[in-house]
Design an enzyme around this catalytic site. Structure first.
Site, PDB file in Angstrom:
ATOM      1  N   LYS A 233       0.954  -1.252  -0.044  1.00 12.09           N
ATOM      2  CA  LYS A 233      -0.093  -0.139   0.073  1.00 12.09           C
ATOM      3  C   LYS A 233       0.810   1.263   0.047  1.00 12.09           C
ATOM      4  O   LYS A 233       2.113   1.151   0.550  1.00 12.09           O
ATOM      5  CB  LYS A 233      -1.002   0.085   1.251  1.00 12.09           C
ATOM      6  CG  LYS A 233      -0.213   0.057   2.501  1.00 12.09           C
ATOM      7  CD  LYS A 233       0.198   1.210   3.255  1.00 12.09           C
ATOM      8  CE  LYS A 233       0.852   1.361   4.312  1.00 12.09           C
ATOM      9  NZ  LYS A 233       1.452   2.570   4.929  1.00 12.09           N
TER      10      LYS A 233
ATOM     11  N   ASP B 111      -2.742  -2.305   9.649  1.00 13.70           N
ATOM     12  CA  ASP B 111      -2.715  -2.155   8.066  1.00 13.70           C
ATOM     13  C   ASP B 111      -3.222  -3.600   7.539  1.00 13.70           C
ATOM     14  O   ASP B 111      -3.316  -3.637   6.241  1.00 13.70           O
ATOM     15  CB  ASP B 111      -1.259  -2.032   7.713  1.00 13.70           C
ATOM     16  CG  ASP B 111      -1.020  -0.622   8.065  1.00 13.70           C
ATOM     17  OD1 ASP B 111      -2.037   0.336   8.302  1.00 13.70           O
ATOM     18  OD2 ASP B 111       0.083  -0.290   7.969  1.00 13.70           O
TER      19      ASP B 111
HETATM   20  P1  ATP Z   1       3.785  -0.326   8.060  1.00  6.82           P
HETATM   21  O1  ATP Z   1       3.760   0.424   6.900  1.00  6.82           O
HETATM   22  O2  ATP Z   1       2.695  -1.149   8.337  1.00  6.82           O
HETATM   23  O3  ATP Z   1       4.029   0.442   9.372  1.00  6.82           O
HETATM   24  P2  ATP Z   1       6.200  -1.285   7.170  1.00  6.82           P
HETATM   25  O4  ATP Z   1       5.991  -1.788   5.827  1.00  6.82           O
HETATM   26  O5  ATP Z   1       7.303  -0.241   7.485  1.00  6.82           O
HETATM   27  O6  ATP Z   1       4.990  -1.292   7.916  1.00  6.82           O
HETATM   28  P3  ATP Z   1       6.917  -3.980   7.771  1.00  6.82           P
HETATM   29  O7  ATP Z   1       7.799  -4.479   6.270  1.00  6.82           O
HETATM   30  O8  ATP Z   1       5.560  -4.611   7.768  1.00  6.82           O
HETATM   31  O9  ATP Z   1       7.145  -2.648   7.675  1.00  6.82           O
HETATM   32  O10 ATP Z   1       7.954  -4.490   8.938  1.00  6.82           O
HETATM   33  C1  ATP Z   1       8.129  -3.822  10.129  1.00  6.82           C
HETATM   34  C2  ATP Z   1       8.824  -4.818  11.030  1.00  6.82           C
HETATM   35  O11 ATP Z   1       8.287  -5.899  11.241  1.00  6.82           O
HETATM   36  C3  ATP Z   1      10.261  -5.444  10.374  1.00  6.82           C
HETATM   37  O12 ATP Z   1      11.399  -4.609  10.667  1.00  6.82           O
HETATM   38  C4  ATP Z   1      10.460  -6.844  10.973  1.00  6.82           C
HETATM   39  O13 ATP Z   1      11.155  -6.989  12.116  1.00  6.82           O
HETATM   40  C5  ATP Z   1       8.863  -7.218  11.462  1.00  6.82           C
HETATM   41  N1  ATP Z   1       8.212  -8.014  10.745  1.00  6.82           N
HETATM   42  C6  ATP Z   1       7.319  -9.046  11.128  1.00  6.82           C
HETATM   43  N2  ATP Z   1       6.791 -10.010  10.146  1.00  6.82           N
HETATM   44  C7  ATP Z   1       7.331  -9.445   8.934  1.00  6.82           C
HETATM   45  C8  ATP Z   1       6.997  -9.729   7.709  1.00  6.82           C
HETATM   46  N3  ATP Z   1       6.151 -10.895   7.474  1.00  6.82           N
HETATM   47  N4  ATP Z   1       7.626  -9.169   6.763  1.00  6.82           N
HETATM   48  C9  ATP Z   1       8.457  -7.898   6.881  1.00  6.82           C
HETATM   49  N5  ATP Z   1       8.665  -7.597   8.280  1.00  6.82           N
HETATM   50  C10 ATP Z   1       8.194  -8.196   9.326  1.00  6.82           C
END
Ligand code: ATP
Length: 306
Positions: free
Chosen positions: A9, A139
């Site tokens: 997203k 999310d």
């Molecule tokens: P958001 O946009 O929802 O705030 P994001 O995209 O910034 O999230 P994610 O990639 O969802 O961040 O990951 C945040 C943290 O969650 C990672 O640094 C990791 O430690 C943990 N994590 C747990 N499960 C997962 C997964 N399936 N994929 C990626 N990271 C994960």
């Protein structure tokens, strides 16, 4: 075995209220699902094996493979709901940048719910799947829904938004992620002493989406977290400036960052922007994608393999 394909997203608008007594910030946001996908495959595992996770694809650095992985939590939750053991071997192919503000972990949780639902033949009602998704993270429901939607509360109370047209995005993906809680702490610090209004999304963006007017959508993009992300990662300012210099219709930090999203005029322009980001050396890699796309769904195994 069932494979769920789940989109990333981008937040076209993200308005963040003051920190509430519950430790959360109330939000008003417009999500758009874009064609950058993680694939989650659910395979049966031996009785008593529990959940295991194997990772593949270009974006796996720093992703946990144990129970801290949001997809493993999704398996546990659905198994408890179904009254069965969570014996599943997940294979997750990741193209969504990790900790990039594009909800990759949430996408994998949504994918695990759908793939396990199919593997176990549960046919969980869609409303119930959304409730389980909301338990996993703010999310996650949007990763199931896809399209374009207004999110209230923590971002999990969703209303679809009327939107026309195809939006061409270029994402400049940074060499390391930003922690979402750290970005929220930074915005609290930067806004200390300010009087904050209720979060809200202006009509300008919603009208532009309804008309399919990409130029007006570009002009209406906004993200309250951007200055916190830039404060923590000042280099992002250069990335944003490149988007402006190369004629993007709009640009912003995606969610809590550090991915920068630039809206291109069309596919050809998105190639130009991608080249500009790459040549400038401001990011680790560049991804092009279009929105809006549907939410998580089961796809034939002939597609990109998990
Ligand atoms: P958001 O946009 O929802 O705030 P994001 O995209 O910034 O999230 P994610 O990639 O969802 O961040 O990951 C945040 C943290 O969650 C990672 O640094 C990791 O430690 C943990 N994590 C747990 N499960 C997962 C997964 N399936 N994929 C990626 N990271 C994960």
């Amino acid at each position: 075995m069932p494979i769920a394909r789940v989109p990333a997203k981008v937040n076209l608008a993200l308005s963040v209220g003051g920190l509430g007594g519950d430790g959360y910030h109330p939000l008003a946001t417009v999500f758009q699902a874009v064609s950058l996908y993680d694939h989650v495959e659910a395979n049966p595992a031996a009785p008593g094996a529990g959940v295991s996770i194997a990772l593949a694809g270009p974006e796996t650095a720093g992703v946990p493979t144990g129970l801290e992985n949001l997809a493993a939590r999704a398996v546990d939750l659905l198994a408890a709901e179904a009254g069965r053991a969570p014996d599943v071997a997940l294979r997750i192919r990741k193209e969504i940048p990790v900790a990039g503000g594009m909800a990759g972990g949430s996408a994998d949780a949504a994918g695990a719910l759908l793939a396990c639902d199919a593997l176990w033949g549960l046919r969980t009602p869609r409303d119930r799947l959304f409730e389980l998704a909301a338990e996993l993270g703010a999310d996650v429901p949007f990763a199931l829904l896809g399209g374009t939607a207004l999110g209230r509360g923590r971002g999990d109370r969703l209303t679809p938004v009327l939107s026309q047209g195809t939006y061409h995005w270029v994402f400049a993906i940074a060499d390391s992620g930003l922690s979402t809680p750290a970005v929220y702490r930074e915005i609290d610090r930067l806004r200390e002493g300010s009087v904050l209004t209720e979060p809200g999304v202006g009509d300008r963006l919603l009208v532009a989406l309804r008309r399919g007017d990409a130029e007006a959508v570009g002009a209406a993009l906004s993200n309250d977290l951007q200055r916190a992300a830039v404060s923590l990662r000042p280099k992002l300012q250069m990335t944003l400036e490149i988007a402006e210099e190369y004629g993007a219709l709009g640009w912003l930090v995606s969610g809590s960052g550090p991915t920068v999203a630039a809206l291109a005029r069309d596919e050809e322009h998105s190639l130009d922007l991608a080249v500009a980001f790459t040549a400038s050396g401001v990011c680790r890699t560049v991804a092009r994608a279009t929105g809006a796309v549907p939410g998580a769904r089961i796809v034939p195994a002939a597609g990109p393999r998990a």
